[in-house]
Motif scaffolding. Structure first.
Motif, PDB file in Angstrom:
ATOM      1  N   THR A  58      -0.456  28.398  29.509  1.00  0.00           N
ATOM      2  CA  THR A  58      -1.702  27.672  29.728  1.00  0.00           C
ATOM      3  C   THR A  58      -1.518  26.189  29.429  1.00  0.00           C
ATOM      4  O   THR A  58      -0.904  25.819  28.422  1.00  0.00           O
ATOM      5  CB  THR A  58      -2.808  28.236  28.823  1.00  0.00           C
ATOM      6  N   LYS A  59      -2.059  25.345  30.301  1.00  0.00           N
ATOM      7  CA  LYS A  59      -1.973  23.907  30.073  1.00  0.00           C
ATOM      8  C   LYS A  59      -2.790  23.524  28.842  1.00  0.00           C
ATOM      9  O   LYS A  59      -3.868  24.053  28.597  1.00  0.00           O
ATOM     10  CB  LYS A  59      -2.489  23.143  31.297  1.00  0.00           C
ATOM     11  N   PHE A  60      -2.254  22.578  28.069  1.00  0.00           N
ATOM     12  CA  PHE A  60      -2.928  22.129  26.868  1.00  0.00           C
ATOM     13  C   PHE A  60      -2.626  20.660  26.664  1.00  0.00           C
ATOM     14  O   PHE A  60      -1.531  20.183  26.981  1.00  0.00           O
ATOM     15  CB  PHE A  60      -2.465  22.943  25.650  1.00  0.00           C
ATOM     16  N   GLY A  61      -3.590  19.941  26.117  1.00  0.00           N
ATOM     17  CA  GLY A  61      -3.370  18.533  25.813  1.00  0.00           C
ATOM     18  C   GLY A  61      -3.680  17.618  26.989  1.00  0.00           C
ATOM     19  O   GLY A  61      -4.338  18.004  27.956  1.00  0.00           O
ATOM     20  N   HIS A  62      -3.174  16.405  26.884  1.00  0.00           N
ATOM     21  CA  HIS A  62      -3.488  15.364  27.863  1.00  0.00           C
ATOM     22  C   HIS A  62      -2.407  15.191  28.935  1.00  0.00           C
ATOM     23  O   HIS A  62      -2.568  14.382  29.847  1.00  0.00           O
ATOM     24  CB  HIS A  62      -3.704  14.035  27.143  1.00  0.00           C
ATOM     25  N   GLY A  63      -1.323  15.923  28.829  1.00  0.00           N
ATOM     26  CA  GLY A  63      -0.257  15.845  29.820  1.00  0.00           C
ATOM     27  C   GLY A  63       0.770  16.920  29.559  1.00  0.00           C
ATOM     28  O   GLY A  63       0.818  17.522  28.479  1.00  0.00           O
ATOM     29  N   ARG A  64       1.582  17.189  30.570  1.00  0.00           N
ATOM     30  CA  ARG A  64       2.597  18.249  30.446  1.00  0.00           C
ATOM     31  C   ARG A  64       3.946  17.698  30.880  1.00  0.00           C
ATOM     32  O   ARG A  64       4.068  17.058  31.936  1.00  0.00           O
ATOM     33  CB  ARG A  64       2.211  19.451  31.302  1.00  0.00           C
ATOM     34  N   VAL A  65       4.972  17.975  30.065  1.00  0.00           N
ATOM     35  CA  VAL A  65       6.336  17.513  30.341  1.00  0.00           C
ATOM     36  C   VAL A  65       7.258  18.726  30.322  1.00  0.00           C
ATOM     37  O   VAL A  65       7.209  19.536  29.388  1.00  0.00           O
ATOM     38  CB  VAL A  65       6.802  16.484  29.290  1.00  0.00           C
TER      39      VAL A  65
END
Length: 316
Positions: A58-65
């Motif tokens: 699941t996506k979390f936070g303000h950005g994904r790397v």
């Protein structure tokens, strides 16, 4: 004959064909055939469920790397050092077998960092867990390609080729080609400047390969055949990629300086914990994140919980 065998057969034919003015139309059609086959290769098998055997988180936070690289280049160690999340690291290959997420707290923001299993050559054809790794990478905002500074630059070329084969375009912008399929009206071809790679006949033959007979095409730059195919496919993703050279503590200073001066590159050492601040600053810059601190009327600004925006999403 399977899809992979057909792709290899066409690639062999392209390798045998001399590149000149007389063969450019034939080569263009072959490139279109390969692109169609690669798209079919990525489609889930008929009758299979949509979930599959991936390891999406699941996506979390303000950005994904996403961390991409060959086995045993330091991805798991880097994740542990930047996020505090434990990811198994060992001296043998394929220590990481699934996707392990961690959170970087940087500039009052939360950035999700994903440690993915190592990619091997042939990942775009389904070898190893290549397809799952690439699928998660496509859902990220930027990619960190982790490379071993003590090895040849061939690893970078192999990884780039594998990602290109599945529609990931690193550090490139979308071609300035307007393309629109129509129900009727035939084929319309125009350009705003002289073209040196594609002409009307070649464009028509490529569209014919896709069974498109009614379309409008406008070139706003001197694009290549590959650019035209990318636009027709419509499923390419253009992403920023930072090339992270780890293990600089085992090479000479001249080699470190040479790697550090390459575009979109950062040199680090997980062993000595060197240059992490530069890596985080580069990630922040490429993600285009901006903090906006709110100020209720008549009160002091709230510097604890900013609204985080991405200028890359706003500006496209």
């Amino acid at each position: 004959m399977g899809i992979i065998e057909r792709i290899k057969e066409i690639e062999a034919e392209m390798a045998r064909t001399q590149k000149n003015k007389a063969t450019e139309y034939h080569l263009g059609q072959l490139k279109a055939k390969i692109a169609k086959l690669r798209t079919q290769l990525l489609e889930p098998p008929k009758g299979s469920s949509a979930g599959g055997d991936g390891f999406e988180v699941t996506k979390f936070g303000h950005g994904r790397v996403a961390l991409i690289g060959f086995p045993s280049v330091g991805k798991s160690t880097l994740l542990t050092m930047l996020t505090g999340t434990h990811s198994e690291a060992a001296s043998y290959e394929f220590t990481t077998l699934t996707c392990i997420p961690g959170i970087i707290h940087y500039n009052d923001t939360k950035i999700q960092l994903l440690d993915l299993p190592g990619i091997i050559e042939g990942a775009s054809e389904g070898k190893g867990r290549g397809r799952q790794v690439i699928a998660v990478s496509k859902s990220s905002d930027i990619v960190l390609m982790i490379l071993d500074a003590s090895k040849s630059d061939g690893h970078r070329q192999i990884l780039t080729k594998e990602l290109e084969a599945v529609g990931l375009r690193l550090n490139k912008r979308p071609p300035r080609i307007y393309f629109k399929k129509k129900k009727v009206g035939g084929f319309s071809f125009n350009s705003t400047l002289p073209l040196t790679h594609v002409d009307e006949k070649l464009c028509y033959q490529i569209l014919h390969e896709y069974k498109i007979h009614n379309a409008e095409v406008l070139f706003r730059e001197d694009a290549t055949v590959d650019d035209l195919i990318d636009v027709i496919e419509g499923n390419r993703k253009y992403m920023k990629c930072i090339y992270v050279y780890n293990k600089i503590d085992v090479i000479g200073i001249d080699d470190v300086d040479k790697l550090a001066r390459q575009p979109n590159s950062v040199v680090i050492s997980c062993n000595l914990k060197l240059n992490f601040d530069r890596l985080l600053a580069k990630m922040w810059e490429e993600m285009g994140l901006v903090r906006v601190y709110t100020k209720p009327q008549g009160q002091q600004p709230d510097f604890t919980d900013p609204v985080v925006l991405s200028t890359r999403r706003v500006l496209g």
